[in-house]
Design a protein around this motif. Sequence first.
Motif, PDB file in Angstrom:
ATOM      1  N   ASP A 100       0.895  -0.990   0.118  1.00 22.19           N
ATOM      2  CA  ASP A 100       0.061  -0.488   0.126  1.00 22.19           C
ATOM      3  C   ASP A 100       1.169   1.361  -0.156  1.00 22.19           C
ATOM      4  O   ASP A 100       0.753   2.067  -0.877  1.00 22.19           O
ATOM      5  N   THR A 101       1.742   0.984   0.228  1.00 18.88           N
ATOM      6  CA  THR A 101       2.656   1.707   0.892  1.00 18.88           C
ATOM      7  C   THR A 101       3.507   2.142   0.039  1.00 18.88           C
ATOM      8  O   THR A 101       3.044   3.688  -0.865  1.00 18.88           O
ATOM      9  N   HIS A 102       4.187   1.319  -0.923  1.00 18.43           N
ATOM     10  CA  HIS A 102       4.510   0.988  -2.414  1.00 18.43           C
ATOM     11  C   HIS A 102       4.539   2.281  -3.586  1.00 18.43           C
ATOM     12  O   HIS A 102       4.009   3.080  -4.408  1.00 18.43           O
ATOM     13  N   ALA A 103       3.300   1.980  -3.495  1.00 13.52           N
ATOM     14  CA  ALA A 103       1.488   2.279  -4.161  1.00 13.52           C
ATOM     15  C   ALA A 103       0.875   3.399  -4.377  1.00 13.52           C
ATOM     16  O   ALA A 103       1.438   4.701  -5.160  1.00 13.52           O
ATOM     17  N   VAL A 124       3.255   5.967  -2.721  1.00 12.29           N
ATOM     18  CA  VAL A 124       4.270   6.493  -3.316  1.00 12.29           C
ATOM     19  C   VAL A 124       4.307   6.877  -5.179  1.00 12.29           C
ATOM     20  O   VAL A 124       4.929   7.680  -5.278  1.00 12.29           O
ATOM     21  N   ILE A 125       4.052   5.886  -5.770  1.00  5.85           N
ATOM     22  CA  ILE A 125       3.955   5.706  -6.786  1.00  5.85           C
ATOM     23  C   ILE A 125       2.614   6.864  -7.984  1.00  5.85           C
ATOM     24  O   ILE A 125       2.895   7.285  -8.718  1.00  5.85           O
ATOM     25  N   LYS A 126       1.721   6.563  -6.474  1.00  8.22           N
ATOM     26  CA  LYS A 126       1.294   7.568  -7.101  1.00  8.22           C
ATOM     27  C   LYS A 126       0.952   8.573  -6.803  1.00  8.22           C
ATOM     28  O   LYS A 126       0.809   9.566  -8.290  1.00  8.22           O
ATOM     29  N   HIS A 127       1.707   9.502  -5.843  1.00  5.44           N
ATOM     30  CA  HIS A 127       1.843  10.795  -5.932  1.00  5.44           C
ATOM     31  C   HIS A 127       2.773  11.313  -6.819  1.00  5.44           C
ATOM     32  O   HIS A 127       3.346  12.399  -7.174  1.00  5.44           O
ATOM     33  N   GLU A 135       6.898  15.697   0.865  1.00  2.04           N
ATOM     34  CA  GLU A 135       5.643  15.727   1.019  1.00  2.04           C
ATOM     35  C   GLU A 135       5.592  14.726   0.795  1.00  2.04           C
ATOM     36  O   GLU A 135       3.832  13.950   1.740  1.00  2.04           O
ATOM     37  N   VAL A 136       5.570  13.668  -0.298  1.00  2.00           N
ATOM     38  CA  VAL A 136       5.260  12.204  -0.619  1.00  2.00           C
ATOM     39  C   VAL A 136       5.763  11.313   0.213  1.00  2.00           C
ATOM     40  O   VAL A 136       4.990  10.952   0.915  1.00  2.00           O
ATOM     41  N   ALA A 137       6.546  11.505   1.309  1.00  6.23           N
ATOM     42  CA  ALA A 137       6.987  10.841   2.017  1.00  6.23           C
ATOM     43  C   ALA A 137       5.677  10.648   3.454  1.00  6.23           C
ATOM     44  O   ALA A 137       5.579  10.215   4.018  1.00  6.23           O
ATOM     45  N   LYS A 138       5.132  12.317   3.477  1.00  4.37           N
ATOM     46  CA  LYS A 138       4.524  12.688   4.589  1.00  4.37           C
ATOM     47  C   LYS A 138       3.373  11.616   4.491  1.00  4.37           C
ATOM     48  O   LYS A 138       2.490  10.817   5.268  1.00  4.37           O
ATOM     49  N   VAL A 139       2.996  11.907   2.951  1.00  2.00           N
ATOM     50  CA  VAL A 139       1.366  11.966   2.612  1.00  2.00           C
ATOM     51  C   VAL A 139       1.241  10.266   2.592  1.00  2.00           C
ATOM     52  O   VAL A 139       0.578   9.247   2.897  1.00  2.00           O
ATOM     53  N   ALA A 147      13.645   8.003   2.820  1.00  2.00           N
ATOM     54  CA  ALA A 147      15.106   7.318   1.618  1.00  2.00           C
ATOM     55  C   ALA A 147      13.641   6.817   0.902  1.00  2.00           C
ATOM     56  O   ALA A 147      14.614   6.275  -0.487  1.00  2.00           O
ATOM     57  N   THR A 148      12.381   6.170   1.229  1.00  3.96           N
ATOM     58  CA  THR A 148      11.989   5.136   0.513  1.00  3.96           C
ATOM     59  C   THR A 148      11.816   5.876  -0.670  1.00  3.96           C
ATOM     60  O   THR A 148      11.418   5.216  -1.430  1.00  3.96           O
ATOM     61  N   VAL A 149      11.240   6.763  -0.427  1.00  2.47           N
ATOM     62  CA  VAL A 149      10.398   7.799  -1.831  1.00  2.47           C
ATOM     63  C   VAL A 149      12.019   8.119  -2.422  1.00  2.47           C
ATOM     64  O   VAL A 149      11.666   7.581  -3.934  1.00  2.47           O
ATOM     65  N   TYR A 150      12.820   7.810  -2.032  1.00  2.00           N
ATOM     66  CA  TYR A 150      14.102   8.414  -3.370  1.00  2.00           C
ATOM     67  C   TYR A 150      14.450   6.705  -3.817  1.00  2.00           C
ATOM     68  O   TYR A 150      14.762   6.891  -4.912  1.00  2.00           O
ATOM     69  N   ARG A 151      14.398   5.893  -2.729  1.00  2.00           N
ATOM     70  CA  ARG A 151      14.656   4.466  -3.695  1.00  2.00           C
ATOM     71  C   ARG A 151      13.154   4.374  -4.553  1.00  2.00           C
ATOM     72  O   ARG A 151      14.163   3.713  -5.513  1.00  2.00           O
ATOM     73  N   ILE A 152      12.171   4.614  -4.260  1.00  2.00           N
ATOM     74  CA  ILE A 152      11.065   4.068  -5.415  1.00  2.00           C
ATOM     75  C   ILE A 152      11.225   4.916  -6.496  1.00  2.00           C
ATOM     76  O   ILE A 152      11.131   4.200  -7.982  1.00  2.00           O
TER      77      ILE A 152
END
Length: 209
Positions: free
Chosen positions: A166-169, A171-174, A184-188, A194-199
């Motif tokens: 769910d988190t992965h999806a 992040v990709i959506k935003h 902001e993506v990480a917060k939402v 770091a996870t957002v940058y990796r994805i």
Amino acid sequence: MRAHLYLRASTKDQDAHRAEAQLDTFAHDKGLTVVDKYLENISGTHLERPELMRLLDAAESGDVLLVEAVDRLSRLSLADWAKLKRMIEDKGLRLVVVDLPTSHESMADGLTGSILGIINGMLVDLMATMARQDQEKRVERIKQGLERKRAADPEWKPAGRTRNKDTHAAVIKHLSNGTLSMEEVAKVAGCGVATVYRIKREMGEATNA
């Protein structure tokens, strides 16, 4: 003299605040004025670190970039370390490392400061290289350990954390919408930057494949 404190830990399980009191005391003893603190949990092998980039944007020529140790600033490849050094130099910052005494003296003006600045630069380069090599050896030891376990038991699988779909999806959506910053993506999405940058990197690799 103004100082910007940079504190980094590799994972969320580690405490980026750990050395904060030490840096505060050092700054006070050296007569430095702490204007801001930048803390983040992200690998030192990444050049693009949000808080580090924010520090470099905010700092002014003549300011001090204060870190506990060189490996808190860099476990970068040789090429990325050269880029980061150039960014620091272009901003006119003085890099001061608490556990590297030559960097303390390089804050001095005049001939003494210039000479020690050259010596300190060489030592910082050496320590950055050692930090990167230490990281590579650690990764290799982990890899060898996993290989030994698989050789001993072909059915064995590591018990690492599974990806939260769910988190992965989210992040990709935003990221795909392109309306929010990385922070902001990480917060939402409820995850680390770091996870957002990796994805985002994985999305780029998939696009270019």
